[in-house]
Design a protein around this motif. Structure first.
Motif, PDB file in Angstrom:
ATOM      1  N   PHE A   1       0.881  -1.075   0.015  1.00 51.74           N
ATOM      2  CA  PHE A   1       0.083  -0.205   0.100  1.00 51.74           C
ATOM      3  C   PHE A   1       0.887   1.374  -0.128  1.00 51.74           C
ATOM      4  CE2 PHE A   1      -3.470   2.802   1.046  1.00 51.74           C
ATOM      5  CZ  PHE A   1      -2.953   3.517   2.063  1.00 51.74           C
ATOM      6  N   VAL A   2       0.398   2.364  -0.866  1.00 50.87           N
ATOM      7  CA  VAL A   2       1.181   3.469  -0.892  1.00 50.87           C
ATOM      8  C   VAL A   2       0.430   4.880  -0.266  1.00 50.87           C
ATOM      9  CG1 VAL A   2       2.257   5.088  -2.301  1.00 50.87           C
ATOM     10  CG2 VAL A   2       2.590   2.875  -2.796  1.00 50.87           C
ATOM     11  N   ALA A   3      -0.848   4.823  -0.610  1.00 56.58           N
ATOM     12  CA  ALA A   3      -1.695   5.879  -0.612  1.00 56.58           C
ATOM     13  C   ALA A   3      -2.948   5.573  -0.801  1.00 56.58           C
ATOM     14  CB  ALA A   3      -1.080   7.065  -1.113  1.00 56.58           C
ATOM     15  N   ALA A   4      -4.246   6.166  -0.139  1.00 58.96           N
ATOM     16  CA  ALA A   4      -5.474   6.081  -0.348  1.00 58.96           C
ATOM     17  C   ALA A   4      -6.158   7.554   0.144  1.00 58.96           C
ATOM     18  CB  ALA A   4      -6.132   4.902   0.585  1.00 58.96           C
ATOM     19  N   ILE A   5      -7.426   7.528  -0.832  1.00 60.71           N
ATOM     20  CA  ILE A   5      -8.056   8.957  -0.748  1.00 60.71           C
ATOM     21  C   ILE A   5      -9.467   8.489  -0.640  1.00 60.71           C
ATOM     22  CG2 ILE A   5      -8.010   9.146  -3.275  1.00 60.71           C
ATOM     23  CD1 ILE A   5      -7.662  12.319  -2.580  1.00 60.71           C
ATOM     24  N   ARG A   6     -10.202   9.333   0.314  1.00 60.77           N
ATOM     25  CA  ARG A   6     -11.695   9.115   0.389  1.00 60.77           C
ATOM     26  C   ARG A   6     -12.520   9.740  -1.004  1.00 60.77           C
ATOM     27  NH1 ARG A   6     -13.987   7.088   4.920  1.00 60.77           N
ATOM     28  NH2 ARG A   6     -12.548   6.895   6.991  1.00 60.77           N
ATOM     29  N   ARG A   7     -13.812   9.305  -0.796  1.00 57.69           N
ATOM     30  CA  ARG A   7     -14.549  10.012  -1.915  1.00 57.69           C
ATOM     31  C   ARG A   7     -14.320  11.325  -2.398  1.00 57.69           C
ATOM     32  NH1 ARG A   7     -16.605   6.029   0.749  1.00 57.69           N
ATOM     33  NH2 ARG A   7     -17.491   4.058  -0.133  1.00 57.69           N
ATOM     34  N   SER A   8     -14.513  12.205  -1.178  1.00 58.00           N
ATOM     35  CA  SER A   8     -14.450  13.449  -1.565  1.00 58.00           C
ATOM     36  C   SER A   8     -13.309  14.168  -1.618  1.00 58.00           C
ATOM     37  CB  SER A   8     -15.179  14.202  -0.052  1.00 58.00           C
ATOM     38  OG  SER A   8     -14.426  13.913   1.094  1.00 58.00           O
ATOM     39  N   GLY A   9     -12.260  13.340  -1.413  1.00 57.03           N
ATOM     40  CA  GLY A   9     -10.811  13.944  -1.256  1.00 57.03           C
ATOM     41  C   GLY A   9     -10.484  14.528   0.014  1.00 57.03           C
ATOM     42  N   GLY A  10     -11.395  14.622   0.992  1.00 57.97           N
ATOM     43  CA  GLY A  10     -11.079  15.095   2.189  1.00 57.97           C
ATOM     44  C   GLY A  10     -10.064  14.587   3.187  1.00 57.97           C
ATOM     45  N   SER A  11      -9.976  13.287   2.783  1.00 55.46           N
ATOM     46  CA  SER A  11      -9.104  12.570   3.890  1.00 55.46           C
ATOM     47  C   SER A  11      -8.168  11.720   2.989  1.00 55.46           C
ATOM     48  CB  SER A  11     -10.047  11.655   4.705  1.00 55.46           C
ATOM     49  OG  SER A  11     -10.791  12.319   5.665  1.00 55.46           O
ATOM     50  N   THR A  12      -6.956  11.534   3.430  1.00 54.68           N
ATOM     51  CA  THR A  12      -5.824  10.723   2.803  1.00 54.68           C
ATOM     52  C   THR A  12      -4.992  10.115   3.811  1.00 54.68           C
ATOM     53  OG1 THR A  12      -4.321  12.758   2.873  1.00 54.68           O
ATOM     54  CG2 THR A  12      -5.704  12.430   0.925  1.00 54.68           C
ATOM     55  N   TYR A  13      -4.516   8.903   3.167  1.00 60.13           N
ATOM     56  CA  TYR A  13      -3.636   8.218   3.998  1.00 60.13           C
ATOM     57  C   TYR A  13      -2.645   7.552   3.242  1.00 60.13           C
ATOM     58  CZ  TYR A  13      -8.556   8.096   5.926  1.00 60.13           C
ATOM     59  OH  TYR A  13      -9.529   8.532   6.542  1.00 60.13           O
ATOM     60  N   TYR A  14      -1.423   7.594   4.179  1.00 64.05           N
ATOM     61  CA  TYR A  14       0.074   7.140   3.436  1.00 64.05           C
ATOM     62  C   TYR A  14       0.721   6.136   4.056  1.00 64.05           C
ATOM     63  CZ  TYR A  14      -0.630  11.522   0.950  1.00 64.05           C
ATOM     64  OH  TYR A  14      -1.348  12.689   0.235  1.00 64.05           O
ATOM     65  N   ALA A  15       1.319   5.278   3.518  1.00 64.18           N
ATOM     66  CA  ALA A  15       2.348   4.666   3.955  1.00 64.18           C
ATOM     67  C   ALA A  15       3.513   5.427   4.857  1.00 64.18           C
ATOM     68  CB  ALA A  15       3.094   3.644   3.018  1.00 64.18           C
TER      69      ALA A  15
END
Length: 122
Positions: free
Chosen positions: A47-61
């Motif tokens: 996993f590198v990164a993810a983003i919610r539907r609205s783009g308001g929340s992001t997650y990173y390795a």
């Protein structure tokens, strides 16, 4: 159904930057959580990164935090990964994926692209 096509990979020197794109077809892009993943030769996909539907929340390795930025444009059905300060260990095939639930591992994603090669030379 979502079809995903990555682009923007290539060869770059250490310290350089690249911007990957993931273009989606289908009407459900805006309702999907999107993610980036990578797989280096001889290693498991990670996993590198993810983003919610609205783009308001992001997650990173942890390995890319502070260097990579994930974003999306729902009007263009496209997701991006801006990669700065690239290191040789970032060399991998980068793939995008879509899911209807937020995930920060490689498991459970519903749709996958074919991937684009990123090579970082030292």
């Amino acid at each position: 159904q979502v079809q995903l096509v990555e682009s923007g990979g290539g060869l770059v020197q250490a310290g350089g930057s690249l911007r990957l794109s993931c273009a989606a077809s289908g009407r459900t892009f805006s309702s999907a959580v999107m993610g980036w993943f990578r797989q280096a030769p001889g290693k498991e996909r990670e996993f590198v990164a993810a983003i919610r539907r609205s783009g308001g929340s992001t997650y990173y390795a942890e390995s890319v935090k502070g260097r990579f930025t994930i974003s999306r444009d729902n009007t263009k059905s496209t997701m991006y990964l801006q990669m700065n300060s690239l290191k040789p260990e970032d060399t991998a095939v980068y793939s995008c994926a879509a899911s209807y639930a937020l995930r920060t591992t490689t498991a459970g994603w519903d749709y996958w692209g074919q991937g684009t090669q990123v090579t970082v030379s030292s």
